[in-house]
Design an enzyme around this catalytic site. Structure first.
Site, PDB file in Angstrom:
ATOM      1  N   GLY A  29       0.833  -1.185   0.000  1.00 20.00           N
ATOM      2  CA  GLY A  29       0.000   0.000   0.000  1.00 20.00           C
ATOM      3  C   GLY A  29       0.871   1.238   0.000  1.00 20.00           C
ATOM      4  O   GLY A  29       2.008   1.214   0.477  1.00 20.00           O
ATOM      5  N   TYR A  30       0.341   2.305  -0.547  1.00 15.99           N
ATOM      6  CA  TYR A  30       1.052   3.583  -0.604  1.00 15.99           C
ATOM      7  C   TYR A  30       0.495   4.505   0.455  1.00 15.99           C
ATOM      8  O   TYR A  30      -0.709   4.609   0.627  1.00 15.99           O
ATOM      9  CB  TYR A  30       0.930   4.186  -2.007  1.00 15.99           C
ATOM     10  CG  TYR A  30       1.725   3.365  -2.998  1.00 15.99           C
ATOM     11  CD1 TYR A  30       3.038   3.664  -3.271  1.00 15.99           C
ATOM     12  CD2 TYR A  30       1.171   2.237  -3.593  1.00 15.99           C
ATOM     13  CE1 TYR A  30       3.792   2.882  -4.129  1.00 15.99           C
ATOM     14  CE2 TYR A  30       1.906   1.444  -4.448  1.00 15.99           C
ATOM     15  CZ  TYR A  30       3.222   1.780  -4.708  1.00 15.99           C
ATOM     16  OH  TYR A  30       3.955   0.980  -5.539  1.00 15.99           O
ATOM     17  N   PHE A  31       1.394   5.181   1.174  1.00 18.89           N
ATOM     18  CA  PHE A  31       0.940   6.072   2.230  1.00 18.89           C
ATOM     19  C   PHE A  31       1.369   7.515   2.006  1.00 18.89           C
ATOM     20  O   PHE A  31       1.015   8.398   2.781  1.00 18.89           O
ATOM     21  CB  PHE A  31       1.368   5.570   3.621  1.00 18.89           C
ATOM     22  CG  PHE A  31       2.851   5.537   3.851  1.00 18.89           C
ATOM     23  CD1 PHE A  31       3.493   6.609   4.435  1.00 18.89           C
ATOM     24  CD2 PHE A  31       3.585   4.412   3.523  1.00 18.89           C
ATOM     25  CE1 PHE A  31       4.856   6.578   4.660  1.00 18.89           C
ATOM     26  CE2 PHE A  31       4.951   4.373   3.755  1.00 18.89           C
ATOM     27  CZ  PHE A  31       5.591   5.462   4.319  1.00 18.89           C
TER      28      PHE A  31
END
Length: 166
Positions: A29-31
């Site tokens: 996932g990208y944060f």
């Protein structure tokens, strides 16, 4: 300085499977996403990683990756992902002495199979396997951070048909 230099290709058939040495599931996932940076959390098999990558160049970009506890990675993904997750299985395949990573995507990117090879320098010569098709190194649509926002299954039929003909 930590640099990632890679070439990326669409995979044209299943013949690479005969050469598989290992595989592991990946969930990421990208944060954070800025004009200069992509920041992701990845669970790769039984390990967790935090990775900071510079805005993509054509072949080379800065990449800083650090192992973190898997439990922390799972919690960060759950709490802080700003986009849908990327899910895929990575297969290690050696062709003519060079290690290739073949990623078979699932979920919103089902149907996409991409092969990557990491290089020591941009001009490095590498034997291209017969199962590697169209080179998409400079096509940002195939970057994982873009696939999170614009999944492969949402691309128009015209795009997919054009790629199938190449």
């Amino acid at each position: 300085m930590a640099l990632e230099i890679e070439r990326k290709f669409l995979v044209r058939d299943e013949s690479w499977r005969e050469l598989v040495q290992a595989s592991a599931p990946i969930r990421q996932g990208y944060f954070c996403r800025t004009p200069l940076l992509r920041a992701r959390i990845r669970v790769f098999g039984e390990q967790g990683f935090i990775t900071l990558k510079s805005e993509p160049g054509v072949m080379t970009r800065h990449e800083f990756e650090y192992e973190i506890p898997k439990a922390d990675a799972l919690e960060i993904i759950k709490c802080f992902s700003i986009e849908p997750l990327i899910a895929k299985t990575r297969y290690d395949v050696t062709y003519e002495g060079t290690l290739w990573a073949v990623d078979v995507f699932t979920g919103a990117n089902t149907g996409l199979v991409v092969a990557e090879v990491e290089l020591a320098y941009e001009a490095q010569k590498v034997a291209i396997p017969p199962w590697a098709g169209l080179e998409v190194t400079g096509d940002r649509r195939y970057g994982n951070s873009n696939l999170a926002r614009f999944p492969y299954t949402t691309w128009g039929d015209e795009t997919l048909m054009a790629e199938a003909l190449l």
